[in-house]
Scaffold this motif. Structure first.
Motif, PDB file in Angstrom:
ATOM      1  N   THR B  10       1.056   1.563  -9.322  1.00 29.24           N
ATOM      2  CA  THR B  10       2.239   2.129  -9.951  1.00 29.24           C
ATOM      3  C   THR B  10       2.390   3.601  -9.614  1.00 29.24           C
ATOM      4  OG1 THR B  10       1.679   0.687 -11.770  1.00 29.24           O
ATOM      5  CG2 THR B  10       3.534   2.172 -12.094  1.00 29.24           C
ATOM      6  N   THR B  13       3.382   4.044  -5.965  1.00 28.66           N
ATOM      7  CA  THR B  13       4.801   3.748  -5.762  1.00 28.66           C
ATOM      8  C   THR B  13       5.660   4.898  -6.245  1.00 28.66           C
ATOM      9  OG1 THR B  13       4.188   1.481  -6.264  1.00 28.66           O
ATOM     10  CG2 THR B  13       6.543   1.967  -6.120  1.00 28.66           C
ATOM     11  N   SER B  14       5.307   5.393  -7.389  1.00 24.35           N
ATOM     12  CA  SER B  14       6.115   6.455  -7.971  1.00 24.35           C
ATOM     13  C   SER B  14       5.971   7.745  -7.171  1.00 24.35           C
ATOM     14  CB  SER B  14       5.727   6.591  -9.449  1.00 24.35           C
ATOM     15  OG  SER B  14       5.571   7.913  -9.803  1.00 24.35           O
TER      16      SER B  14
END
Lengths: 492, 492
Positions: B10, B13-14
């Motif tokens: 996560t 991705t961010s």
């Protein structure tokens, strides 16, 4: 910062009692006459009597004194011989002066590894004297070298006439023992030239007492060169002398020293010392070569040629050691000698890229004549480090104009791509000018690094770093001294 | 420190999304093959795949990337060419690698003031190539100079064979532009040799990426010497070669370089390059003189005499530029060439006072034979900077014994009054050994200074500074890599 501005008798008494518990009686000064000896350093124009002066005799006593200050949140200023020219050793009101004059032992001359281990109160010249029987010497030679201490040299990263070839104090200090503001004792650097870890040694050199107190220092010693040649060359103009310096550097000769003096500086030095300068010459260079005899001779021939090409009106070689000493005595006495031709004067210290020497000198002359003040120039030409001396008369009311002219000269150096200070330091004198050279972000990092050494800000506060409280909100101007504005110190 | 140890998809991705907003698509690497190219540097034995690699193209993009990291509290590691030998550019798990390979412009060659302004990704040797038409060059010359970058040299304060006479990277860097961990951009140093204020330039040099990212650097250029003489002298023993080095220094000759190689190192270099070394000789010195031709000739005569007095069995002068290049190619290729005579090897880097060279070399030989491992020696003899190469075979299970021997050699250097590292840095490799050389108080100040630059500890965490969490409570031992113990990186 914990500077108190209330009347201090109770604090002073209590400090004195605690100092007396860690030092012999004669090492704590609280009487007014005694304290007055410590009210200023070589920066003219400001003085401040400290609350107490202590004279510890070794590292442990320095640490004990610092711990007393830390317990009370009282700021302290370390002091060597007090010869600094930027007010680095100026006391803080209600603060303590920790004099290092009793730490003056030469602990070791290590001939094989060419190192000396020194206490901070050792006089600069005494290092070379102690090393001389072994054919060694200590290179950095500020003009005040007979009376300034190695601890002060560390604090100011002192230079001198021979920095062109040999570098500054930072190039000669290997290791230091340092007492921090909480009384802990740390070691910075290492006894070898290669050093592991981040170079805190380097950031301490020239930190002007704001990071801690150096109580022991290991310096490199150099072997004395086989030969030294000292040449005095007169020139028909400052520009011609400046161009000669450029031509020497372009010829890949690195003299040990290249000093420039103008006629006003020579007049003063000649009156004081009788060094053999041609006072009617607009400008002269002192060029010193050192190294193997053959190399010196070869370079001397080339330098003679270069000087002649640039219109030198007289080239004189100082033949004997005596004459060489006299030439240098004149140069090193020049600041003080200016007192013979002017009742008062201000010594400025700035740097320009060597290629802009002629430009800055003619602008300085113009600025001086605009306000009707004479400016004498005597400086390290090889590395563009100027020392304009602004001559004025206090009694004729010229002080403010002189201060203003001197400040504008430093400002001009920064504008021409140079530096606020070459070797005299920022100290109290130029703290509020730092914004001319550094951005707020630059200064914030410096301040945070400082806090890393001294979280409570007790080491020599008010020096180097501009603060909004002291310097106001105006961005980086050349202004009155911050401590004066805050009412902490008073003008002479 | 804000290293997260949770699974990172996560976050990755961010991060990638935010990097894509400030960089073109091809400048953000998130695919596994791409990331693997950045998993290690020149330190053998450790690797760690980063979460994201970014390739900004200018200062503003570097600052933008850093701001993305700061927002997420994600640590980052700046990377030049990845040739460092102490793991300074080793990624942190779930961290970002900021590669500077796209910042590779030579912004200015200022011939008159002898300065070059460079982006950090410029290769070391390319500086001298660009300056050559003007008769100038950049002095520090690490063996990797064809492929290492000036930004990496700044981070490691790199040395090289010619440091004896010309000093390290820190002696040649005037000014740097630096992006701090919060994305602000500051300037350290000044374009002139004299610098005002505290020397943050000096503390940044050699800080191995832990204080910020250098995005622009102004270096000094030197004029090429008139003459260069390169001498190859064989000796009947390491001791005889060591004593010769001492005698040269005592004669007040400062050669541009004095390199020592033992027979094992020569065997390897000869196999790789055919440099003309006498592989059956127990030891050889490469001595290089530079300067005015006459001076070189005179010093060469004296050096020949000194070598003969110390029993040199062969003195050979590299006559042509070609032959000189070959002699140096052998020396500079020696590390890699050791791969020809041993399946695996570890390069150590330590310093002893020059006067203890013979002692340390005989102790190293003894330690090697005790554990049955060969040690090749090729190093900068003039300044006591050793590079013992511990030869071993991974497949024969000798790795741990080799690591242990290598660590004990570094430890021995510190015991003999030297330093943990000469020029390869502390990095990830020696962080937990810092306690061998520095006290807790010393280290605490370093850590606080570091915090002054990088309050959140996002710049290259886990390098240089030992932490109790990673190094445990045992005082300053030579131990397994801290990041490995913490499970952050894995051993090859």
């Amino acid at each position: 910062m914990s500077t108190t501005t209330t009347a201090a008798p109770t604090l002073t008494t209590s400090l004195a009692r605690e100092f007396a518990a860690v030092l012999p009686e004669h090492c704590v000064i609280t009487d007014e006459v005694g304290l007055r000896s410590y009210e200023c350093d070589g920066l003219t124009g400001f003085r401040q009597v400290p609350a107490v002066v202590v004279l510890p005799r070794d590292t442990e006593e320095v640490a004990a004194c610092v711990r007393v200050c830390a317990r009370h949140g009282v700021p302290f200023v370390a002091r060597g011989a007090g010869t600094g020219l930027s007010g680095g050793a100026l006391p803080v009101a209600d603060g303590v002066v920790i004099s290092l004059q009793k730490l003056r032992r030469i602990l070791e001359i290590d001939v094989e590894n060419r190192r000396a281990v020194l206490e901070p109160g050792v006089f600069n010249l005494d290092i070379s004297r102690a090393a001389a029987p072994h054919g060694l010497y200590y290179a950095p030679d500020p003009s005040s070298q007979q009376v300034c201490t190695i601890g002060g040299n560390v604090a100011e990263n002192s230079g001198g006439a021979h920095c062109l070839k040999y570098g500054f104090t930072t190039n000669h200090v290997l290791e230091m023992e340092v007492v921090l503001a909480d009384g802990s004792v740390i070691t910075l650097g290492a006894p070898t030239a290669e050093q592991a870890g981040p170079d805190l040694r380097g950031v301490f050199l020239g930190s002007e007492g704001t990071l801690g107190i150096c109580t022991k220092v290991t310096v490199r010693l150099l072997r004395k060169p086989e030969a030294v040649r000292t040449v005095l060359a007169d020139f028909p103009s400052i520009e011609a002398a400046g161009e000669t310096v450029g031509a020497i550097v372009d010829a890949s000769i690195v003299p040990a020293a290249v000093e420039m003096m103008d006629s006003l500086a020579m007049e003063a030095a000649e009156a004081a010392v009788g060094a053999g300068y041609t006072v009617e010459s607009p400008s002269a260079l002192i060029i010193e070569l050192d190294g193997p005899a053959e190399e010196c001779d070869e370079q001397f021939a080339e330098i003679t040629r270069i000087c002649e090409e640039h219109g030198s009106t007289r080239i004189h070689v100082a033949d004997s050691a005596d004459e060489r000493a006299r030439v240098w005595k004149g140069r090193k006495a020049a600041f003080a000698a200016v007192g013979r031709i002017s009742p008062d004067y201000i010594v400025q210290d700035g740097v320009v890229p060597r290629t802009r020497l002629a430009e800055v000198l003619s602008q300085i002359a113009e600025m001086g004549s605009e306000v009707g003040l004479r400016v004498a120039n005597v400086f390290h030409a090889g590395d563009g480090n100027l020392h304009p001396l602004v001559l004025y008369s206090e009694s004729a009311g010229e002080h403010d104009a002189a201060e203003d002219l001197s400040s504008r000269i430093a400002e001009l150096c920064v504008e021409l791509g140079g530096s606020l200070s070459g070797e005299h330091g920022i100290g109290a004198d130029k703290a509020c000018s730092m914004g001319r050279m550094f951005t707020d972000d630059d200064l914030a990092v410096m301040q945070r690094v400082r806090t890393g050494f001294d979280p409570e800000g007790l080491c020599n506060p008010g020096k180097i770093f501009p603060t909004p409280r002291l310097c106001g909100e105006r961005p980086g101007p050349f202004r009155a001294h911050p401590l004066e504005e805050a009412g902490v110190i008073s003008r002479l």
